[in-house]
Enzyme design. Structure first.
Site, PDB file in Angstrom:
ATOM      1  N   ALA A   7      43.917  31.138  47.189  1.00 26.80           N
ATOM      2  CA  ALA A   7      44.135  29.783  47.703  1.00 26.80           C
ATOM      3  C   ALA A   7      45.208  29.117  46.859  1.00 26.80           C
ATOM      4  CB  ALA A   7      42.847  28.963  47.630  1.00 26.80           C
ATOM      5  N   LYS A   8      46.271  28.683  47.514  1.00 27.33           N
ATOM      6  CA  LYS A   8      47.351  27.973  46.830  1.00 27.33           C
ATOM      7  C   LYS A   8      47.147  26.492  47.142  1.00 27.33           C
ATOM      8  CE  LYS A   8      52.488  27.898  46.810  1.00 27.33           C
ATOM      9  NZ  LYS A   8      53.067  26.930  47.742  1.00 27.33           N
ATOM     10  N   VAL A   9      46.908  25.703  46.093  1.00 26.44           N
ATOM     11  CA  VAL A   9      46.628  24.275  46.302  1.00 26.44           C
ATOM     12  C   VAL A   9      47.421  23.424  45.319  1.00 26.44           C
ATOM     13  CG1 VAL A   9      44.284  24.656  47.195  1.00 26.44           C
ATOM     14  CG2 VAL A   9      44.635  24.332  44.729  1.00 26.44           C
ATOM     15  N   TYR A  59      46.727  23.108  52.449  1.00 28.78           N
ATOM     16  CA  TYR A  59      47.283  21.774  52.193  1.00 28.78           C
ATOM     17  C   TYR A  59      46.704  20.730  53.136  1.00 28.78           C
ATOM     18  CZ  TYR A  59      50.943  24.085  49.387  1.00 28.78           C
ATOM     19  OH  TYR A  59      51.613  24.808  48.445  1.00 28.78           O
TER      20      TYR A  59
END
Lengths: 262, 262, 262, 262, 262
Positions: free
Chosen positions: E176-178, E146
């Site tokens: 990847a968490k975006v 983030y």
């Protein structure tokens, strides 16, 4: 068993600690009037006096000179210290590990803490580590407990000195070295606040014989176990005489007047 | 046994330490007039001179060039350092561990401390760790003891230099490298304050032969054990001649006049 | 198995924790009206009361006095703390390791966290380490969860106290000690937010009997498992009477009125 | 034996290092004109070119793609890095340990240091740890030596670049990657200051073929061992052609003109 | 073998991660409209839905509730977090060690990084340690990537989100968490920048069914592997219905319209 039960730095429940860390804390100018006392050997000699139950020095003096005095002197390794050249927020970095103090043959360790200063939390944490390591080796721990900082209008206020001894108790010290809180009653309160921690009076800067010994007499009557003394011994012309006098007041219960006029 | 009793960096109680950390501390511009001396091999060659009892360099120079000179040069691994590009508060970070200095074949280690600066506490703590590790391996420890900081109006004031040597003693150094305090008497006071720590004079920036050798003569008479010298050797046209002269003054007790005019 | 399933500090799902860290957190002035209670032995005696399921003190008190009370008192080692002399950003440094708490015979450990303050991240990280080490030894962990800081207009706001108990749950505490959020409904919400963490009410400063016991009654009705109490016990003239009353309210479900008027 | 004696990243004393850490250091916008080159596989393919003696990437690319290229590419694990989103004082945190680089099959490690910045001391200390761990495993160490900071008016000033290579030597690097100091003479001075450290030219941002190859030719003539190149290869339409050209200039001593016009 | 090859949190190359760290990150007020969902058991029940491939919670929830759900839920231990009470520079301290996550039975670990903030360097270093420890145990690592900070005018700018996924690749994350970069094309660019890292869309705050599912559909078409969802599930009246819908869109390639109108 209590860490102080078998230590030679407490004898008959009493202690006279000769402190000689002034070379680091104050610098050679503290010796301006007695330049020969800069020679650590002279002070080690003084520490062989019967009245002295412990001798507190930094590691460098201990490793150089203590081997010659190990039979006659009980070593208190002072584990932190700072120079008076330093102008920062009060703080005393560690200059010797507990493990190395053991190798030097220390009978106890000493650590300065400044409650009330910006770096109180760091010093509490460092004291924790020192205290717990010392416990592993049954090494008594003396806290030089000196509140300072913005919020303290007077470092010797009775409440402050009582808080100082209490902090020593709460954090696990065996001996609390504190300044004189201006009256015997306040000294007695500080002794009460300490629980069964041994309170020793910090000798402070040099005063005349009567003033100094009367102070010690009053403190002893208030319940302290003795004193830690530096300049009031090694800055005097005849250090042995004042050690004789301290022995009488601390160990034999003599009054200052008896010692000086008797 | 004392850490200095068997070290080759002290011979007959005397030391001439050739220092060559200027590539890091001052940068290549320090070599502007003698560009060929940027080649570390040239300086290693100088260090083979009989008068040189120790050669102080950073790890990178030691690991690259020392293997060829290990028989002829005694290595003092300088364990911290900083560049002159850096504008921060005086501080010198560690650039080599004691353990790695041992692998490099070091005969001693050197560490800079800046008492009186904002980061004095950190440097005292780092010195502690270095000193105690060195003790485990019987490696002598030299402190470059350079008081600085806001409170110091003059870094070479007699009181300050005496404090510098005393700090070396209190914190457990074997050798104290300090600047010249402007007079032989002040130098003698600094030697007294050092107890039995070996005091060596820091050579400083290049001066003419007579000024330099007279300074060394005065310092020797004041009781220092020798000097640490860099630019006054390798910035000269004939470094071997000045090393010959230093040998005469430091080891043979010659005067500057005898050496230069004799 | 749940860490609280077999601990003696929870009995029939209820806890009365006597806390006595005021010597460190508030200083001896907290004892001005009851000076004899500065003596830790007096408070250890109180902790032997049947109603008291755990006694929370700093390491220094535990190591000195707990050996005499180990059979009759369950020890909660309070692992961090600070003095009220300190004026810095809220933070509580670690004063005792989990390992040392185990050596002291602790049945549980307590740790203060101040969510919302500048040093929340540090305290979360330190709590992590304490919590995981405690888990290795099946030692229950109580979090003194006290939100503070610039963003908090009121520390006792219902949302804030519910957040406080939730943080205890999320970070892995077994017990959450929180302040009273001004109403029973808000207390119930905080209990809901805690999941199956045991919530105990923080006793706070001394109030009169009815106010204090009514507060406890309301909190119990809201679902807390008990309370942690200090000044409301040891600052009273008759601490045993209030402990008897607490026992009735917490363990037997009596109302404040029944206890006081019955 | 010298760490560079047997490493495949130096061949015939020369090195062409393809660097591809731009995804982290510059972000995907650096690939705006060649979006397909965001795919690490494309760049790994380029790295199989005979001219490339080492390929420098961050850990994430190495662990995902290197297993397929281990036979054809020599890996230089870049151990620190930062994003260009970050606006703080120049500093590059460690993103990969030496031990993990070894597990990835690295043939060498690379580390960025910013002498002259506020955090120079930290970076010197972190480099020390990296360098000494690498030495334990005979892994060559390349320093990206990039002076910056308030005191530096120009990062490419001849004195600054010579200082940059010297710092690499003093701190124990094997290879120094530096920017071009604006003239061949200054480049030669920087090579002199490096002692026997291998100096490689940092390729910098994309320029046209002649400008780029002429720069490389000049640097080779000044004594560098090769170059580290990124954008001047992978931002070009025909990366293989420029690698062919570099091979001729670096390994075969061809001039830029010969290569381009021949 | 790739860390994601055998993990149950990826099925047929797709993931639906239910996240429930809002109790720590947002506090109980996030549950104001659905107070019964404060009870972690309710959310653990939701996580047993077939569509959910992983359930991300803080340690405290995992150690209390996961033992009852270990057969039906795949645990992603979220290893850092902070409260919204805290007003400092964006930073997320570590609240759980990798080793403890393993003891809790975690199938993967999650770690938040804020590129572009003042503490980016610290977070990169902490991620390194987490990532390398996880690798030792073959535990997949998800980065909540983030970007934030002064230099970022918009956190969802296409360039920024592509940089976010690239950082996950470069630093060695597996997932990847975006956030959503405002268009499907930008999402596709971010997927390209990620190399073979699995990109999952961060669900964000609650929106209506069509808006939410259309977003997921667009993101899936852009190449993401799935989504991480919290409030859009557990803040709804019928969480199972939205999970059914997500299953259709993510795993079966259904459109939002098909699901809602079909």
């Amino acid at each position: 068993m209590h860490p102080l039960d078998e230590t030679p730095i407490v004898q008959d429940g009493k202690s006279i600690i000769l402190a000689h860390d002034h070379g680091l804390e104050h610098g050679p100018t503290a010796f301006a009037d007695v330049p020969e006392r800069l020679d650590p050997e002279r002070i080690f000699e003084m520490a062989t006096h019967d009245a002295v139950t412990g001798f507190a020095v930094q590691k460098g003096l201990a490793e150089t000179y203590y081997p010659s005095y190990a039979d006659d002197v009980n070593l208190i390794a002072k584990l932190n210290g700072t120079s008076s050249l330093w102008m920062g927020e009060p703080y005393s970095p560690q200059t010797c590990s507990v493990e190395y103090a053991l190798e030097l043959g220390a009978d106890a360790v000493g650590y300065t803490v400044y409650p009330g200063t910006n770096r109180e939390p760091e010093m509490f944490e460092e004291f924790r580590s020192v205290q717990e390591t010392a416990r592993e080796h049954d090494l008594p721990v003396a806290m030089w407990s000196y509140p300072r900082g913005q919020a303290l209008k007077e470092q010797r206020k009775p409440d402050v000195i009582a808080y100082a001894t209490r902090i020593a108790l709460e954090l696990g010290a065996d001996i609390a070295k504190v300044k004189y809180p201006r009256s015997g009653d306040a000294m007695a309160d500080a002794v009460d606040a300490a629980g069964d921690v041994n309170v020793v009076l910090s000798g402070g800067s040099k005063t005349d014989d009567r003033a100094f010994l009367s102070l010690v007499e009053t403190a002893m009557n208030a319940g302290v176990c003795g004193l830690a003394v530096g300049r009031n011994v090694w800055q005097r012309d005849e250090p042995e005489r004042v050690l004789d006098a301290l022995e009488a007041v601390v160990f034999d219960g003599a009054t200052a007047d008896e010692v000086l006029d008797g």
